[in-house]
Structures are given as structure tokens and as C-alpha cells.
Design a protein around this motif. Structure first.
Motif: not given
Length: 115
Positions: A84-98
């Protein structure tokens, strides 16, 4: 063109013939599914007369709530070792500062492992 999906008979065959990149999904099974799907893609590329290396391999993954930068970097390094050469990163809900801080802290760790 990036084609996302893991279908072995149609989607990965279309990737082998037409796509500049493919996007697979991070299944928590120690990399078995990713390794298998990449092998299928390699076979389809060979059948299509196209170099497997011509297709960029990406993976959608989730940054888990509370996951440390080190743990995330280890997961990224493990799938990079599979091709794998690149990651597509998601989170549960909106992105937070943390979550953004965790991702930012992981980047230098990943670059340190880069060839």
C-alpha cells in the motif's frame, strides 16, 4: 482515475485495465484481505498485459478514537509492507483537533520508516 472497491471479478479487473490507482478497504484481519486483494489485482494486471507497478495502491482506514500516533503509524507501516502506497484516513464523526494532532504526530514516524 482511482477506482475504489474489492470485487475480484469486475472491480479489480477494471482497475487492472483502466485505473491509475485503486482504493481498498482496511479489514481488521492482520492484512490477510489486503494481501489477497493485491494478489488478485496483480493477476488481473498480468492478464491485461499491464505492469502491476503502474497501479498506485491506496487503502481507506479509520483513525480510531483514542488511537495513539504510534499505533496508527505501526498500522500504516504494516500495510505499506504489503504494497500500500497511500492511506485515505477517515474518523467516526467530524475531525477533532485531537484526531488531527494524532495524525500530524504520526507523519514524522512514518517518514522515519520510509526507504
Amino acid at each position: 482515475m482511482l477506482i475504489g472497491g474489492t470485487g475480484e471479478r469486475q472491480t479489480l479487473r477494471l482497475v487492472a485495465r483502466y485505473a491509475d490507482a485503486c482504493n481498498l478497504f482496511d479489514i481488521p484481519d492482520g492484512g490477510r484481505t489486503v494481501k489477497h486483494k493485491l494478489a488478485v489485482l496483480a493477476r488481473h494486471c498480468e492478464q491485461a498485459g499491464r505492469p502491476y507497478q503502474a497501479v498506485e495502491k491506496t487503502l481507506s482506514t479509520r483513525l480510531e478514537h483514542g488511537e495513539s500516533a504510534g499505533a496508527f503509524a505501526e498500522r500504516c507501516a504494516a500495510v505499506a509492507a504489503l504494497g500500500i502506497q497511500h492511506m485515505v484516513v477517515i474518523t467516526t464523526g467530524p475531525w477533532t483537533p485531537e484526531a488531527l494532532a494524532t495524525l500530524a504526530a504520526a507523519i514524522p514516524m512514518l517518514r522515519a520508516d520510509a526507504p
